[in-house]
Scaffold this motif. Structure first.
Motif, mmCIF file in Angstrom:
data_model
loop_
_atom_site.group_PDB
_atom_site.id
_atom_site.type_symbol
_atom_site.label_atom_id
_atom_site.label_comp_id
_atom_site.label_asym_id
_atom_site.label_seq_id
_atom_site.Cartn_x
_atom_site.Cartn_y
_atom_site.Cartn_z
ATOM 1 N N ALA A 216 22.266 -3.397 71.122
ATOM 2 C CA ALA A 216 23.152 -4.572 71.667
ATOM 3 C C ALA A 216 24.489 -4.239 70.751
ATOM 4 C CB ALA A 216 22.657 -5.991 71.841
ATOM 5 N N LEU A 217 24.332 -4.256 69.465
ATOM 6 C CA LEU A 217 25.644 -4.190 68.677
ATOM 7 C C LEU A 217 26.256 -2.859 68.689
ATOM 8 C CD1 LEU A 217 26.920 -5.581 66.193
ATOM 9 C CD2 LEU A 217 25.178 -3.974 64.605
ATOM 10 N N LEU A 218 25.815 -1.911 69.078
ATOM 11 C CA LEU A 218 26.296 -0.621 69.306
ATOM 12 C C LEU A 218 26.963 -0.816 70.584
ATOM 13 C CD1 LEU A 218 23.882 2.313 68.460
ATOM 14 C CD2 LEU A 218 25.787 1.425 67.038
ATOM 15 N N ARG A 219 26.451 -1.381 71.772
ATOM 16 C CA ARG A 219 26.956 -1.569 72.857
ATOM 17 C C ARG A 219 28.458 -2.451 72.789
ATOM 18 N NH1 ARG A 219 24.800 -1.407 77.946
ATOM 19 N NH2 ARG A 219 22.619 -1.761 77.064
ATOM 20 N N ARG A 220 28.225 -3.349 71.784
ATOM 21 C CA ARG A 220 29.641 -4.061 71.642
ATOM 22 C C ARG A 220 30.451 -3.610 70.898
ATOM 23 N NH1 ARG A 220 25.589 -7.400 72.912
ATOM 24 N NH2 ARG A 220 26.214 -9.578 73.984
ATOM 25 N N CYS A 221 30.449 -2.414 70.234
ATOM 26 C CA CYS A 221 31.126 -1.550 69.450
ATOM 27 C C CYS A 221 31.576 -0.273 70.248
ATOM 28 C CB CYS A 221 30.769 -0.946 68.197
ATOM 29 S SG CYS A 221 30.446 -2.300 66.953
ATOM 30 N N GLY A 222 31.447 -0.478 71.676
ATOM 31 C CA GLY A 222 31.878 0.648 72.505
ATOM 32 C C GLY A 222 31.067 1.805 72.930
ATOM 33 N N ALA A 223 29.707 1.561 72.600
ATOM 34 C CA ALA A 223 28.489 2.440 73.238
ATOM 35 C C ALA A 223 28.085 2.232 74.697
ATOM 36 C CB ALA A 223 27.340 2.651 72.329
ATOM 37 N N PHE A 224 28.259 3.197 75.419
ATOM 38 C CA PHE A 224 27.538 3.214 76.797
ATOM 39 C C PHE A 224 26.166 4.147 76.769
ATOM 40 C CE2 PHE A 224 30.979 6.393 77.233
ATOM 41 C CZ PHE A 224 30.243 7.397 78.204
ATOM 42 N N TYR A 225 25.305 3.755 77.700
ATOM 43 C CA TYR A 225 24.205 4.533 77.379
ATOM 44 C C TYR A 225 23.989 5.377 78.486
ATOM 45 C CZ TYR A 225 23.304 1.465 73.479
ATOM 46 O OH TYR A 225 23.343 0.882 72.231
ATOM 47 N N LEU A 226 23.390 6.461 78.461
ATOM 48 C CA LEU A 226 22.797 7.269 79.206
ATOM 49 C C LEU A 226 21.425 8.136 78.990
ATOM 50 C CD1 LEU A 226 24.472 11.135 78.969
ATOM 51 C CD2 LEU A 226 24.766 9.391 77.091
ATOM 52 N N ARG A 227 20.864 8.380 80.109
ATOM 53 C CA ARG A 227 19.249 9.026 79.904
ATOM 54 C C ARG A 227 19.633 10.480 79.926
ATOM 55 N NH1 ARG A 227 16.536 5.679 85.037
ATOM 56 N NH2 ARG A 227 16.918 3.713 84.181
ATOM 57 N N ARG A 228 18.532 11.218 79.363
ATOM 58 C CA ARG A 228 18.572 12.519 78.866
ATOM 59 C C ARG A 228 18.552 13.438 80.395
ATOM 60 N NH1 ARG A 228 20.599 12.820 73.882
ATOM 61 N NH2 ARG A 228 19.463 11.584 72.488
ATOM 62 N N SER A 229 18.064 13.055 81.402
ATOM 63 C CA SER A 229 18.352 13.711 82.508
ATOM 64 C C SER A 229 18.482 12.537 83.687
ATOM 65 C CB SER A 229 16.870 14.455 82.666
ATOM 66 O OG SER A 229 16.864 15.094 84.040
ATOM 67 N N PHE A 230 19.261 13.185 84.769
ATOM 68 C CA PHE A 230 19.473 12.341 85.787
ATOM 69 C C PHE A 230 18.684 12.866 86.980
ATOM 70 C CE2 PHE A 230 24.287 11.481 84.797
ATOM 71 C CZ PHE A 230 23.707 11.040 83.688
ATOM 72 N N LYS A 231 17.769 13.958 86.771
ATOM 73 C CA LYS A 231 17.037 14.700 87.682
ATOM 74 C C LYS A 231 16.010 13.717 88.368
ATOM 75 C CE LYS A 231 15.955 18.868 86.885
ATOM 76 N NZ LYS A 231 15.600 20.230 86.264
ATOM 77 N N GLY A 232 16.183 13.804 89.756
ATOM 78 C CA GLY A 232 15.125 12.985 90.600
ATOM 79 C C GLY A 232 15.630 11.602 90.821
ATOM 80 N N ASP A 233 16.748 11.161 90.372
ATOM 81 C CA ASP A 233 17.318 9.782 90.596
ATOM 82 C C ASP A 233 18.891 9.853 90.905
ATOM 83 O OD1 ASP A 233 17.764 7.125 90.716
ATOM 84 O OD2 ASP A 233 16.706 6.452 88.941
ATOM 85 N N ARG A 234 19.098 10.126 92.102
ATOM 86 C CA ARG A 234 20.275 10.439 92.693
ATOM 87 C C ARG A 234 21.262 9.051 92.329
ATOM 88 N NH1 ARG A 234 20.347 13.291 98.256
ATOM 89 N NH2 ARG A 234 22.664 12.602 97.924
#
Length: 830
Positions: A340-358
Motif C-alpha cells: 500500500a505504501l509503494l502504491r501511494r508512492c507511484g507503484a502499479f503492480y503487474l503479474r509475472r505472466s499474463f498467459k492464460g488470462d486475456r
C-alpha cells in the motif's frame, strides 16, 4: 499611486519577510547550481511566472541559502553586477511589462549592456492529483491564485517548497534581433511562458485523476468492455461477475498517488540513505533535465540489482525537482504494509505472466495506454527481475512492447524519451542470497513482512559504500522508429489491439538492445569494482599490496586514456586512495610479510566479489580480449590478432551488451590497442608486431590480470563451440538438451579447476550465447533444433588457442565424454 504603494511595501517588507522566511523551507533544483554556469561579470535578472510576494520571498530564501545573488525588486532600476533584480512575466499592460520594456530598450540603445535572464519557478507542495474537494482546492498550489488563497497555500505547503532555477536566456540574442521594443517584449514573454509551462509539467507531471476515477475510466474502455463480454462467453459466466473480476484486476494494478505518503517516504529514505550508504553519486542530470523539459513523456529503464532500486531513482528525481514516475512493480511486492505504501508512492503492480488470462492483459494494457496518453512518466526494469550475477540480463520485452505500441499509437506527434539508467553499488545488500540461489542451496520465494523485518535488522547494522546512478543518452522514440522502421506510422495505425506481428517484435528487440547498451555505456567504474577485477584476476585470489596499488593506478589510467564511452566514468589513478576506499568494503584480509603485506579474501567473500566485478567488467572487455592473445605468446602479428578478435567480438558484445556494432568493432579494437600501448601494457616492434612486457615485471602482471577478466567467457565460448563442432557429423542438436549439456560441462570444469564461481555455469549465459550464434549465422534454429554451420569449427579453434594447455586438455576431455541426461545442473555444487 503605484509608486506610493511600492514604497510602502518596501518600508513594511522587513516586518513581513522574517516571519515568512522563518516558516518557509526551500529546496532548490538543480541541486548543483553550478549547472547554470552564471557569469559573475554579468548582471542577473530573475524572472518569476507571476507577481507574488511569497514567491519572491521563497526565491530570496533560496538565494541566501545557496549563495546566489540576492534578488531586489526591479522597480525602475536596471540590474547591475552587484545588484540582481527580480521581475514577473507581464500580464496585459502591467507594471511588469514596463519593467521588461525598459530592460529591452536599454539593450537596444546600449550594445555593451548584457544581462542574464534566469527563469525561476516556485512550487508550493508538489501534488499533481486533480483535487475534487473544496478543502484540498483551497490549499493546493496553482499557477494563479488570489492573495487570500496564496496565504493559505504558503501556510500549508511552506515547509515543502521547491525553487527551480532555469538555464539563463540569451538576452543579447533576443535584443540583437532587428525589431521594435514592443515586438521584442512580446517575443520574450512567449519564450518565458513556454518555459514555465514546460517546467511545471517536468516538475509535477500531468494532472492525475483520483484512483476511483481512473478505475472507472478503465472499466469504460471499449476494449476492456469487449474483452469482458468475450471472457464471459468463453468461460460461460455471467457478464456482471466478469465485470467484477475485471474491476478487481484494475484495483490490483492501479497506483494511488499520495503527497502525504511521498513526504513520509522522503523523510524515511533521507534517513536510510545516510544510515547505510556513504553517499549517492549522480551523473548526467543536466541531460535528463533537458529531456524532461522538452519531451511530453519520459520513460525510465534502469538496471535492476537491488530492491533499493525501486526507491532510489524516485528519491533522486524528487530531490532534483523532476516529476515522479509511476513504477511497474512485481505483484510479489504487494504485501502488507509495504504494498500500500509503494502504491501511494507511484507503484502499479503487474503479474509475472499474463498467459492464460486475456482479461487481465486487456485491463493492464488499458492502464498503460492511459498513462502514455496522459504523458505520465513511467519506470520499469527491462531485465524483468534483479540480476543475480551483477551482469545485465537479457531484456524481457513484454512491458516494453506494450509501452512502445501505446506511445507510437496514441502519441505519434508528441515526443517521448526513453532514458537508460545505470544503477551500481559498492556493495549490494542481497548478494549473499543471490549466490545461494545460483548454487541451488536457496530457493527464491515471495517477499513478506517477516522477511522485511528480519532483513532490515541486518541491513541497518552495516555500511554499503556509495551508490552510483547515471542517466544515459535519452532515446527519442519517434526518431528511433523513423530510423529503424520508416513506415511505422502506417503500420501502427493498422495494428490490432492484441496483435504481436514479427516486425513489431523485431523493432522492440532492437530498441531493447539499444537500451541495454545505453545502460552499460554510462556505467561508473568505482574503487571496489576495480579492485575486485584485480584481486579475482590473481591466480590464488591473493595480491601483494604494492602490486595492487600499481595495478589500480594502471587500470584507472587505462580506463581514462581509452574510455569505454564518453559517458562512462573512471576514478582518478591514485592507487593508494583507491585501495583505502575499497579495502573495508571488500573485507580484504591482510597477511603481514617482511617484504610487504599480502591482500586476500576468504573463499566466500571471493565469490561475492564476482558480483561487484561483473558490474563493471564490460568497461575492460576489449582491452581484456586483446590481452588474452598475449597470455601464451610474447608477441603477435597485429593484423592477425585483429582478425581473430573481430571474429570473437559478436559473442562478447551479446553477453555484455557492448556498445559498438559489429561493423565498427575493428576501429574500437584499434583504439583499445593504442590505449594499452599508451599505458605501457603493450609495445610495437620495429616490424609492426605487438609485444607484451617482460615476464616477471609488474606491468606484465597487470596485463595478465587484465586478460583474466574475459577468461571465463572465452572458456565458455570454447566449450560451447567445441561441443557443437563434435556434433558436426550429425549437423543438428536439440536445443534444450544441448543447453543442459553445456551447463553440466561448465559445472564439471568448475570442479576440476577448483574455481568457486557459480555464475560460471549460469544457464542464462549459455542460452544467450546460443542465441548469439544463431544471430551471427553459425547456427540455424528451427523449432527446438539447432543446425550447425561448418565455420563453427574455426571459431572453436580460435577460442581454444587463447587458453592454456591445461584448460584445452580439460575441454577436450569433457567434450569427448558421454553426456548424462539424468544429471540435474547444480547437484554437484549444491
Amino acid at each position: 499611486m503605484t509608486r506610493i504603494l511600492l514604497r510602502l511595501l518596501l518600508v513594511f517588507m522587513p516586518l513581513l519577510r522574517w516571519p515568512l522566511r522563518a516558516w518557509i523551507r526551500v529546496r532548490v533544483s538543480p541541486s548543483d547550481l553550478g549547472e547554470l554556469a552564471l557569469d559573475q561579470d554579468k548582471p542577473v535578472c530573475y524572472v518569476l511566472p507571476v507577481a507574488s510576494l511569497a514567491d519572491w520571498l521563497a526565491l530570496e530564501a533560496a538565494c541566501a541559502a545557496y549563495g546566489m545573488p540576492r534578488p531586489y525588486l526591479a522597480g525602475s532600476r536596471p540590474p547591475t553586477v552587484k545588484r540582481a533584480v527580480v521581475m514577473a512575466v507581464p500580464v496585459g499592460r502591467s507594471r511588469q511589462r514596463s519593467q521588461l520594456q525598459r530592460l529591452v530598450t536599454r539593450g537596444l540603445h546600449d550594445h555593451s549592456f548584457d544581462v542574464q535572464l534566469v527563469p525561476v519557478s516556485v512550487f508550493w507542495g508538489r501534488n499533481p492529483v486533480q483535487e475534487t474537494s473544496i478543502f484540498r482546492i483551497l490549499f493546493s498550489d496553482s499557477e494563479r491564485s488570489s492573495r487570500l488563497r496564496k496565504i493559505l497555500i504558503v501556510a500549508v505547503n511552506g515547509r515543502n517548497t521547491l525553487v527551480h532555477f532555469g538555464q539563463p536566456l540569451d538576452y543579447r540574442e533576443v535584443v540583437d534581433a532587428s525589431a521594435t521594443p514592443g515586438v521584442l517584449v512580446r517575443k520574450l514573454v512567449r519564450v518565458l511562458r513556454v518555459h514555465f509551462r514546460r517546467q511545471r509539467a517536468a516538475t509535477l507531471g500531468p494532472a492525475v485523476s483520483r484512483r476511483t476515477q481512473l478505475i472507472d475510466s478503465l472499466m469504460a474502455d471499449p476494449r476492456v468492455i469487449e474483452e469482458i463480454t468475450e471472457a464471459a462467453r468463453r468461460e460461460r459466466k455471467n457478464v456482471a461477475a466478469t465485470r467484477v473480476r475485471a474491476r478487481e484486476y484494475a484495483d490490483e494494478i492501479a497506483a494511488d498517488y499520495s503527497n502525504i505518503a511521498i513526504g513520509f517516504m522522503l523523510r524515511v529514505l533521507t534517513w536510510l540513505w545516510h544510515r547505510i550508504y556513504d553517499g549517492i553519486d549522480v551523473k548526467h542530470l543536466p541531460r535528463l533535465r533537458e529531456a524532461a523539459h522538452d519531451n511530453r513523456e519520459v520513460i525510465y529503464l534502469p538496471s535492476h540489482r537491488s530492491h533499493m532500486d525501486y526507491l532510489l531513482l524516485s528519491y533522486i528525481l524528487y530531490q532534483e525537482g523532476l516529476a515522479l514516475p509511476q513504477i511497474a512493480a512485481g505483484v510479489n511486492l504487494n504485501f502488507w504494509p509495504v504494498g500500500a505504501l509503494l502504491r501511494r508512492c507511484g507503484a502499479f503492480y503487474l503479474r509475472r505472466s499474463f498467459k492464460g488470462d486475456r482479461l487481465y492483459g486487456a485491463v493492464f494494457r488499458a492502464y498503460v495506454e492511459t498513462l502514455v496518453a496522459r504523458g505520465q512518466p513511467m519506470k520499469f526494469y527491462p531485465e524483468g527481475g534483479r540480476s543475480r550475477t551483477g551482469r545485465l540480463l537479457a531484456p524481457k520485452t513484454g512491458m516494453l512492447q506494450m509501452t512502445v505500441a501505446s506511445a507510437l499509437t496514441t502519441s505519434q506527434n508528441a515526443p517521448v524519451s526513453i532514458v537508460p539508467v545505470y544503477i551500481g553499488y559498492d556493495r549490494v545488500m542481497e548478494v549473499n542470497g543471490y549466490f545461494d540461489e545460483l548454487r541451488g542451496t536457496r530457493v527464491k520465494k515471495g517477499e513478506s513482512m517477516g522477511d522485511l523485518v528480519r532483513g532490515s535488522t541486518k541491513v541497518l547494522k552495516r555500511k554499503y559504500g556509495r551508490v552510483f546512478v547515471s542517466f544515459g543518452e535519452p532515446i527519442e522514440l519517434q526518431a528511433f522508429a523513423d530510423a529503424h522502421l520508416p513506415d511505422w506510422r502506417e503500420r501502427m495505425s493498422e495494428l490490432a489491439v492484441d496483435a504481436r506481428p514479427k516486425w513489431l517484435q523485431h523493432f522492440v528487440d532492437d530498441l531493447a538492445e539499444h537500451v541495454m547498451c545505453g545502460i552499460n555505456a554510462t556505467a561508473t567504474l568505482n574503487a571496489t569494482g576495480l579492485a575486485s577485477l584485480i584481486l579475482l584476476g590473481a591466480p590464488q585470489k591473493s595480491v601483494a599490496e604494492d602490486e595492487m596499488v600499481h595495478s589500480l593506478e594502471l587500470l584507472a589510467r587505462l580506463a581514462r586514456s581509452c574510455p569505454y564511452s564518453k559517458d562512462a566514468s573512471a576514478p582518478e589513478p591514485d592507487g593508494k586512495a583507491l585501495l583505502a576506499e575499497a579495502e573495508p568494503l571488500m573485507r580484504l584480509i591482510r597477511a603481514p610479510h617482511a617484504w610487504g603485506d599480502i591482500l586476500t579474501v576468504d573463499s566466500r567473500q571471493a565469490v561475492l566479489l564476482t558480483y561487484t566485478r561483473n558490474n563493471v567488467m564490460h568497461l575492460f572487455a576489449l582491452p581484456s580480449l586483446i590481452a588474452n592473445f598475449f597470455a601464451h605468446f610474447e608477441q603477435r602479428n597485429e593484423k592477425a590478432l585483429l582478425d581473430d578478435a573481430v571474429e570473437l567480438y559478436p559473442l562478447l558484445a551479446s553477453e555484455l551488451f557492448l556498445r559498438w556494432p559489429v561493423e565498427e568493432c575493428r576501429e574500437a579494437l584499434l583504439e583499445a590497442i593504442e590505449g594499452l600501448i599508451e599505458c605501457g601494457l603493450l609495445a610495437r616492434t620495429a616490424k609492426g608486431a605487438l609485444r607484451r612486457p617482460e615476464a616477471g615485471s609488474q606491468t606484465f602482471a597487470v596485463l595478465m590480470s587484465l586478460a583474466r577478466i574475459m577468461r571465463e567467457s572465452l572458456e565458455r565460448y570454447a566449450m560451447t563451440a567445441t561441443l557443437l563442432s563434435r556434433n558436426l557429423d550429425a549437423g543438428v542438436v536439440e536445443r534444450g538438451r544441448f543447453e543442459r549439456q553445456c551447463q553440466l560441462m561448465a559445472e564439471r570444469m568448475a570442479l576440476l579447476t577448483g574455481r568457486n564461481s557459480p555464475e560460471f555455469f549460469d544457464s542464462r549465459l549459455f542460452r544467450n550465447h546460443l542465441q548469439t550464434l544463431v544471430k551471427v549465422g553459425l547456427l540455424r534454429q528451427e523449432g527446438n533444433r539447432l543446425y550447425i554451420d561448418e565455420a563453427l569449427r574455426h571459431l572453436a579453434d580460435h577460442a581454444l588457442r587463447l587458453l592454456g594447455s591445461d584448460i584445452r586438455q580439460s575441454i577436450a576431455h569433457l567434450t569427448s565424454m558421454p553426456q548424462l541426461e539424468d544429471a540435474a545442473p547444480g547437484q554437484a555444487l549444491a
